[in-house]
Design a protein around this motif. Structure first.
Motif, short mmCIF file in Angstrom:
data_model
loop_
_atom_site.label_atom_id
_atom_site.label_comp_id
_atom_site.label_asym_id
_atom_site.label_seq_id
_atom_site.Cartn_x
_atom_site.Cartn_y
_atom_site.Cartn_z
N ALA A 48 0.81 -1.23 0.00
CA ALA A 48 0.00 0.00 0.00
C ALA A 48 0.84 1.27 0.00
O ALA A 48 0.32 2.36 -0.22
N SER A 198 -3.94 6.54 6.46
CA SER A 198 -5.17 5.76 6.27
C SER A 198 -4.95 4.51 5.43
O SER A 198 -5.45 3.44 5.76
N THR A 199 -4.22 4.64 4.33
CA THR A 199 -4.05 3.48 3.45
C THR A 199 -3.24 2.38 4.15
O THR A 199 -3.44 1.20 3.87
N VAL A 202 -5.59 0.64 6.69
CA VAL A 202 -6.51 -0.19 5.90
C VAL A 202 -5.81 -1.49 5.47
O VAL A 202 -6.39 -2.58 5.57
#
Lengths: 216, 216
Positions: A48, A198-199, A202
């Motif tokens: 990511a 955030s990524t 996640v």
């Protein structure tokens, strides 16, 4: 719908792209200190971010993976600090066990209370989340203030998360909030330093739900 | 709602946190090659990633900033490749000028067509976006296949974006898709290498809408 279809295909098999990416990550990462069940989390974080330094900086509480899998399989809630985390998490594997992903930061009562106390909505959203239910996975990718508040509530016995995934990004309090988290005797996944986001959070949650699924 | 309020305050003034962060970024970045109007984009990208290497790797088409500001102020649509980009973008400053942020990747017709053609939903979503309207800002943070498809459509005259913000992250085709973008004579903001992602593209769009607002 009449789509244009007169294009030559690219490398467009999603599973093929992911498999190839994961192989590159494993090859380039080389030897690492992570356990067999921690590694998929590290791998997805690198996937990511394209950032091996970030992947290598991950730190796992010894019970983190087991706690995360158990929480997902029990249908406990996942609490996200921001909507980007909420929408990024793959819902199918969470809902299968009865769970859901919640975010409180834009709730009208949270916004109102943050204004009244002259503080961040992130902080108030953590207070609301802890009041709503015990247990759960707290996935914090954006707000150091949310993570610091959660840590404080854990210390004071006001919050009892099953797992804290705390990797906020930033220059003010982000690294420090993660230092605090690593001293907590509650299952956690975090990283050392300013990076995160955030990524990244996640990616960690999605890796955990895949591990939870493999237990079938 | 009866929130717990018996906590000592942290450093919790959002504007203060942001100002302090931006000052740290400017101090640590030092001399850089960016123009006065490009720099706020770079600064927000570093703010969202804590990654100076990524910030320094940004590349701007000479007309990128002007094109982005004009597009926002004309109320053109913003097309996001994935929902994380869609939810991350600050909507108030976009809507003020009549614009909105659209994402097509989960539309039933897109899902169906991707299955039928055995390709990625990202590719089909770009075809749908290009058919729906000319102009607009394409904000691609996740899918190299989306960016490659958009580039192909531009070359074939099938898409006419006002600005392409293309910074997908990844190990397969991500860096290559950005190399392609840099050769395109259409306003673009991109970076060199594998890094990028939804939070990075969101940071760039939000920096642009702030610049658009300053023109008032």
């Amino acid at each position: 719908m009449d789509f244009k279809t007169d294009f030559k295909p690219l490398t467009t098999q999603p599973q093929e792209i992911e498999d190839k990416s994961f192989q590159i990550i494993t090859d380039e990462l080389g030897p690492h200190p992570f356990t067999e069940e921690q590694y998929p989390v590290v791998q997805r974080v690198i996937h990511a971010s394209a950032d091996f330094e970030l992947g290598r900086s991950l730190v796992f509480h010894p019970k983190a993976i087991e706690a995360g899998i158990a929480s997902i399989r029990s249908g406990e809630k996942i609490v996200a600090d921001v909507q980007m985390v909420q929408v990024g998490i793959s819902k199918d594997r969470i809902r299968k066990y009865g769970g859901g992903v919640h975010v409180y930061i834009s709730d009208p009562d949270v916004v109102e209370e943050a204004k009244r106390l002259n503080t961040t909505r992130a902080i108030i959203s953590m207070r609301k989340a802890a009041r709503e239910a015990e247990g759960g996975i707290y996935a914090i990718g954006n707000a150091p203030t949310a993570l610091l508040e959660l840590i404080r509530m854990v210390k004071e016995g006001l919050a009892k998360p099953s797992l804290i995934i705390g990797m906020p990004v930033g220059f003010v309090s982000a690294a420090e909030s993660k230092d605090e988290l690593r001293r907590l005797d509650v299952p956690f996944i975090t990283n050392i330093g300013r990076k995160g986001g955030s990524t990244i959070v996640v990616a960690a949650v999605n890796a955990l739900s895949l591990l939870a699924d493999k237990r079938n």
